[in-house]
Motif scaffolding. Structure first.
Motif, PDB file in Angstrom:
ATOM      1  N   GLY A  13       0.903  -1.152   0.035  1.00  0.00           N
ATOM      2  CA  GLY A  13      -0.090  -0.080  -0.163  1.00  0.00           C
ATOM      3  C   GLY A  13       0.879   1.236  -0.024  1.00  0.00           C
ATOM      4  O   GLY A  13       2.037   1.289   0.086  1.00  0.00           O
ATOM      5  N   THR A  14       0.165   2.427  -0.117  1.00  0.00           N
ATOM      6  CA  THR A  14       0.799   3.660  -0.272  1.00  0.00           C
ATOM      7  C   THR A  14      -0.148   4.637   0.685  1.00  0.00           C
ATOM      8  O   THR A  14      -1.375   4.689   0.392  1.00  0.00           O
ATOM      9  CB  THR A  14       1.011   4.299  -1.570  1.00  0.00           C
ATOM     10  OG1 THR A  14       1.736   3.465  -2.473  1.00  0.00           O
ATOM     11  CG2 THR A  14       1.488   5.757  -1.466  1.00  0.00           C
ATOM     12  N   PRO A  15       0.493   5.401   1.641  1.00  0.00           N
ATOM     13  CA  PRO A  15       1.939   5.221   2.163  1.00  0.00           C
ATOM     14  C   PRO A  15       2.104   3.941   2.944  1.00  0.00           C
ATOM     15  O   PRO A  15       1.206   3.234   3.206  1.00  0.00           O
ATOM     16  CB  PRO A  15       2.072   6.217   3.181  1.00  0.00           C
ATOM     17  CG  PRO A  15       0.666   6.713   3.769  1.00  0.00           C
ATOM     18  CD  PRO A  15      -0.367   6.252   2.476  1.00  0.00           C
ATOM     19  N   THR A  16       3.292   3.329   2.729  1.00  0.00           N
ATOM     20  CA  THR A  16       3.689   2.115   3.196  1.00  0.00           C
ATOM     21  C   THR A  16       4.220   2.388   4.754  1.00  0.00           C
ATOM     22  O   THR A  16       4.757   3.512   5.115  1.00  0.00           O
ATOM     23  CB  THR A  16       4.991   1.543   2.441  1.00  0.00           C
ATOM     24  OG1 THR A  16       4.352   1.307   1.156  1.00  0.00           O
ATOM     25  CG2 THR A  16       5.508   0.469   3.149  1.00  0.00           C
ATOM     26  N   VAL A  17       3.947   1.249   5.679  1.00  0.00           N
ATOM     27  CA  VAL A  17       4.432   1.553   7.054  1.00  0.00           C
ATOM     28  C   VAL A  17       5.802   1.806   7.197  1.00  0.00           C
ATOM     29  O   VAL A  17       6.736   1.264   6.426  1.00  0.00           O
ATOM     30  CB  VAL A  17       3.967   0.319   7.774  1.00  0.00           C
ATOM     31  CG1 VAL A  17       4.384   0.309   9.162  1.00  0.00           C
ATOM     32  CG2 VAL A  17       2.230   0.028   7.631  1.00  0.00           C
ATOM     33  N   GLN A  18       5.992   2.989   7.737  1.00  0.00           N
ATOM     34  CA  GLN A  18       7.520   3.235   8.405  1.00  0.00           C
ATOM     35  C   GLN A  18       8.373   3.726   6.924  1.00  0.00           C
ATOM     36  O   GLN A  18       9.513   3.473   7.154  1.00  0.00           O
ATOM     37  CB  GLN A  18       8.132   2.297   9.138  1.00  0.00           C
ATOM     38  CG  GLN A  18       7.456   2.071  10.593  1.00  0.00           C
ATOM     39  CD  GLN A  18       8.375   1.096  11.310  1.00  0.00           C
ATOM     40  OE1 GLN A  18       9.318   0.278  11.034  1.00  0.00           O
ATOM     41  NE2 GLN A  18       8.108   1.513  12.607  1.00  0.00           N
ATOM     42  N   CYS A  19       7.943   3.996   5.916  1.00  0.00           N
ATOM     43  CA  CYS A  19       8.431   4.357   4.809  1.00  0.00           C
ATOM     44  C   CYS A  19       8.758   6.011   4.632  1.00  0.00           C
ATOM     45  O   CYS A  19       7.393   6.601   4.747  1.00  0.00           O
ATOM     46  CB  CYS A  19       8.018   3.822   3.330  1.00  0.00           C
ATOM     47  SG  CYS A  19       8.944   4.333   2.011  1.00  0.00           S
ATOM     48  N   ASP A  20       9.798   6.617   4.536  1.00  0.00           N
ATOM     49  CA  ASP A  20       9.870   8.273   4.315  1.00  0.00           C
ATOM     50  C   ASP A  20      10.246   8.583   2.905  1.00  0.00           C
ATOM     51  O   ASP A  20      10.938   9.615   2.627  1.00  0.00           O
ATOM     52  CB  ASP A  20      10.727   8.559   5.426  1.00  0.00           C
ATOM     53  CG  ASP A  20      12.151   7.931   5.251  1.00  0.00           C
ATOM     54  OD1 ASP A  20      12.503   7.148   4.181  1.00  0.00           O
ATOM     55  OD2 ASP A  20      13.078   8.433   5.905  1.00  0.00           O
ATOM     56  N   CYS A  21       9.972   7.615   1.892  1.00  0.00           N
ATOM     57  CA  CYS A  21      10.134   7.879   0.792  1.00  0.00           C
ATOM     58  C   CYS A  21       9.348   8.986   0.094  1.00  0.00           C
ATOM     59  O   CYS A  21       8.313   9.332   0.726  1.00  0.00           O
ATOM     60  CB  CYS A  21       9.951   6.714  -0.610  1.00  0.00           C
ATOM     61  SG  CYS A  21       8.305   6.440  -0.889  1.00  0.00           S
TER      62      CYS A  21
END
Length: 291
Positions: A13-21
């Protein structure tokens, strides 16, 4: 026919868990340009925008029934967020968890939920999608599994539905043609697939009012995949990412191939660069279409 995109993302999914892209950050905190874009699509950007795991709700204007395509692990969140009725029936396209594991939500929510799936035996699993659903969720007394033969139309929720084989190795996977007989409205769903869809399946999917076509990443990402990208267009741009998903250009080419009046790209990953991830033709959760 009213179509609601409940989930338009891939496995994480988006946003992805703990992703800071950049893409996930822009989804969490949309800039003014993105806010204006999603408002035009009929989506409230308060709290950010989202592509949860794949699922589509289809309401029959004539019968008042509702059909759910795939049961996302985000089922509870999707139905709390969107003002759509719980389904009268469901269809499972394949047994990957992001399309199936929401079925556990049937516990205590439904008096009865008929679930339809293909009867074709998968040589990898030695069981059909229908058999896999039946065995994995045998504890759900309210769920009944109905096996359907691919390419043979059947009736559910007042719709005429056809499961079409697509190409998503190593497992069998199916797209869908959903037609409302009284109005002639048609929704086509590619299912999870690479660009190399059998001609007979393409024929069944052709001519829809709306097509939901999977496109997981931008073509430049193919160079980082162990198997690269295949099925290049005339300009050498890969239409398939690895072996089992379409690139965004592949999805656009496929929508043109099947001559859809309108389309949205779905099952899109957060890896797409932020300046391209929210293009108008890439679906967002909450988009609705009247066909």
């Amino acid at each position: 026919m009213e179509v609601t995109l409940l989930g338009t993302g891939d496995t994480t999914g988006t946003p992805t868990v703990q992703c800071d892209c950049d893409t996930c950050e822009r989804a969490r905190d949309p800039d003014e340009e993105l806010r204006a874009n999603v408002r035009e699509r009929g989506i409230d950007p308060t709290g950010g925008v989202e592509r949860s795991r794949f699922s589509v709700a289809v309401e029959n204007d004539t019968t008042g029934e509702s059909l759910l395509v795939d049961l996302s692990p985000d089922f509870r969140h999707q139905f709390l967020r969107e003002s759509v009725p719980l389904p009268d029936a469901a269809i499972i396209t394949h047994i990957h968890f992001d399309h199936l594991d929401g079925l556990g939500n049937a516990y205590r929510l439904f008096d009865e939920l008929p679930v339809h799936a293909a009867d074709e035996t998968d040589p990898v699993t030695d069981e059909s999608v229908a058999e896999a659903v039946r065995s994995r969720y045998d504890y759900l007394d309210t769920v009944s599994v109905h096996a359907q033969t691919p390419l043979e139309p059947f009736t559910v929720a007042g719709f005429e539905v056809t499961l079409v084989p697509v190409t998503h190795p190593p497992l069998l996977c199916y797209g869908l043609r959903i037609e409302e007989p009284q109005t002639g409205a048609v929704l086509s769903i590619s299912g999870d697939t690479c660009y190399d869809v059998p001609d007979r399946s393409k024929s069944v999917l052709t001519g829809a009012d709306l097509a939901l076509v999977e496109g997981i990443v931008h073509p430049e990402a193919c160079e980082y995949h162990p198997k690269g990208g295949t099925h290049h267009n005339e300009d050498g741009v890969p239409r398939t990412f690895g072996t089992k998903h379409m690139t965004l250009p592949g999805a656009r080419d496929f929508a043109a191939d099947i001559e859809a009046d309108d389309y949205r790209i779905v099952h899109t990953a957060h890896y797409v660069p932020a300046d391209r991830a929210f293009a108008d033709d890439i679906g967002l959760d909450g988009e609705q279409f009247m066909l």
